[in-house]
Design a protein around this motif. Structure first.
Motif, mmCIF file in Angstrom:
data_model
loop_
_atom_site.group_PDB
_atom_site.id
_atom_site.type_symbol
_atom_site.label_atom_id
_atom_site.label_comp_id
_atom_site.label_asym_id
_atom_site.label_seq_id
_atom_site.Cartn_x
_atom_site.Cartn_y
_atom_site.Cartn_z
ATOM 1 N N ARG A 148 24.240 33.263 57.166
ATOM 2 C CA ARG A 148 25.593 33.033 56.770
ATOM 3 C C ARG A 148 26.006 34.117 55.818
ATOM 4 N N ARG A 159 29.053 37.001 55.896
ATOM 5 C CA ARG A 159 29.975 37.112 54.752
ATOM 6 C C ARG A 159 30.040 38.415 54.125
ATOM 7 N N THR A 213 31.737 41.060 55.954
ATOM 8 C CA THR A 213 33.292 40.736 56.131
ATOM 9 C C THR A 213 33.783 41.883 54.997
ATOM 10 N N ARG A 214 33.184 42.388 54.301
ATOM 11 C CA ARG A 214 33.490 42.918 53.364
ATOM 12 C C ARG A 214 34.689 44.181 53.632
ATOM 13 N N ILE A 242 34.004 40.666 49.005
ATOM 14 C CA ILE A 242 33.295 39.820 50.160
ATOM 15 C C ILE A 242 33.987 38.541 50.126
ATOM 16 N N SER A 243 34.256 38.139 51.432
ATOM 17 C CA SER A 243 35.100 36.867 51.786
ATOM 18 C C SER A 243 34.415 35.642 51.708
ATOM 19 N N TRP A 244 34.336 35.046 50.450
ATOM 20 C CA TRP A 244 33.824 33.585 50.143
ATOM 21 C C TRP A 244 35.113 32.491 50.158
ATOM 22 N N ASP A 287 31.776 27.900 52.090
ATOM 23 C CA ASP A 287 30.675 28.717 51.768
ATOM 24 C C ASP A 287 29.847 28.100 50.480
ATOM 25 N N SER A 324 29.229 30.920 61.679
ATOM 26 C CA SER A 324 29.173 32.310 60.978
ATOM 27 C C SER A 324 28.605 33.433 61.440
ATOM 28 N N VAL A 339 38.314 32.490 56.402
ATOM 29 C CA VAL A 339 38.214 33.826 55.941
ATOM 30 C C VAL A 339 39.683 34.138 55.808
#
Length: 355
Positions: free
Chosen positions: A50, A54, A57-58, A66-68, A72, A290, A337
């Motif tokens: 997971r 994430r 997805t940067r 980074i998509s948090w 998460d 994810s 996200v």
């Protein structure tokens, strides 16, 4: 002169108890450790994947961030607390949980009950964090729908059950160590729904909350058509979710361990196994979606788009829309996200200006 266990002071009992060596893991204690260890491996693997998803997805996020999301963070908190639960599970098994009374002396029982108490407090954390992570995920999918008030109720009742269980554990005896070593202090018997009756009531509530999350997620995703690969993946995920949801009910048969002094440690093993399954499997279930980004290359390139975004009963999208909808679905990943307005359930279709 022989002095019995009951004639010793609490401090002396504790001193001798800490001199007891651990026992060999066989039978039910071994089963408890193996089951919990396998859950730990599974949770570690899926949470790590997971986090990797994430990180990947940067490139799609502004400034390469980074998509948090809150979900998460809750999963990470659940993972950390689950590791602590695993440690106290193993310590409990090494000192007598899962064994019959005639296999144990009073001192090693004392030590087993201490570790089991630590486990009992800690197990509430991964279960709470996993349920909150699921609810937070569903908030993103059901924004503006009739399910939002239901999710807030699940969120609130989860907190109430957590406070009820942990508060009851730590506030019963003064000092807390008297919980497993009564000679060290005093314990109140005026607990709210004490013992087996309290556990029965809290477990029924826990089952209701867990199965409600499953039902809401199922009802939302039923509005969308899935191709074969995605449909079977959903069946597996929901099957695991239902399995985790029935864990509170599976504990019923052993609740009398808290009210009957005989064979207490033997019966506590079943409660620990099912509680660990509830928390561990829930963390795995919330982490699996994810992985859509990681599997996108395989399913998307080799098998075509995995998901049709259109609602049932509408026309098939053309090839270009089909691919775009698949990418949008994977970017959503059933999780928050970026902008929740772009989640599939919002009805928003990305335009070139959005991109």
């Amino acid at each position: 002169m022989n002095v019995s266990f009951n004639d010793l002071s609490g401090g002396y009992r504790a001193h001798i108890a800490y001199l007891e060596p651990p026992m060999a893991l066989t039978g039910k204690p071994l089963g408890l450790v193996v089951t919990t260890s396998l859950l730990l491996i599974g949770v570690t693997l899926f949470v790590a994947l997971r986090v990797l998803a994430r990180v990947l997805t940067r490139s799609s996020e502004p400034h390469g961030e980074i998509s948090w999301g809150y979900d998460d963070l809750l999963v990470v908190f659940g993972f950390v607390s689950n590791n602590i639960v695993t440690i106290f599970t193993a310590m409990s098994a090494l000192y007598g949980v899962g064994r019959h009374d005639d296999e144990l002396n009073d001192f090693i029982k004392l030590r087993a009950l201490e570790y089991q108490f630590y486990w009992q407090v800690c197990i509430a954390f991964p279960i709470l964090f996993a349920r909150w992570a699921i609810v937070t995920t569903l908030f993103g999918l059901t924004k503006g729908s009739r399910h939002v008030p239901q999710l807030w109720l699940i969120f609130a009742f989860s907190a109430m059950v957590f406070i009820w269980n942990v508060g009851d554990d730590i506030a019963t005896c003064d000092p807390i160590s008297a919980t497993w070593n009564p000679a060290l202090g005093t314990c109140s018997h005026d607990r709210f729904l004490a013992g087996a009756s309290g556990l029965f009531a809290s477990s029924v509530i826990a089952f209701t909350l867990d199965i409600s999350c499953v039902w809401i997620a199922w009802s939302v995703l039923q509005r969308y058509d899935f191709q074969k690969q995605a449909r079977w993946a959903l069946y597996v995920i929901f099957g695991l979710a239902v399995y985790a949801s029935i864990a509170p009910l599976a504990r019923f048969q052993s609740f009398d361990a808290y009210d009957a002094p005989n064979e207490e440690l033997y019966k506590l093993q079943d409660i620990m196994v099912w509680s660990n399954i509830e928390g561990g499997v829930a963390l795995i279930v919330i982490s699996v979606p994810s992985l859509a980004r990681l599997s996108m290359g395989y399913f998307g390139e080799r098998s075509g788009a995995l998901v049709h975004k259109h609602r049932k009963g509408t026309h098939e999208p053309d090839a270009g829309d089909h691919i775009q909808d698949t990418i949008e679905f994977y970017n959503a990943e059933w999780l928050y996200v970026g902008d929740t307005d772009k989640l599939p359930m919002s009805g928003h279709r990305p335009t070139k200006q959005d991109e």
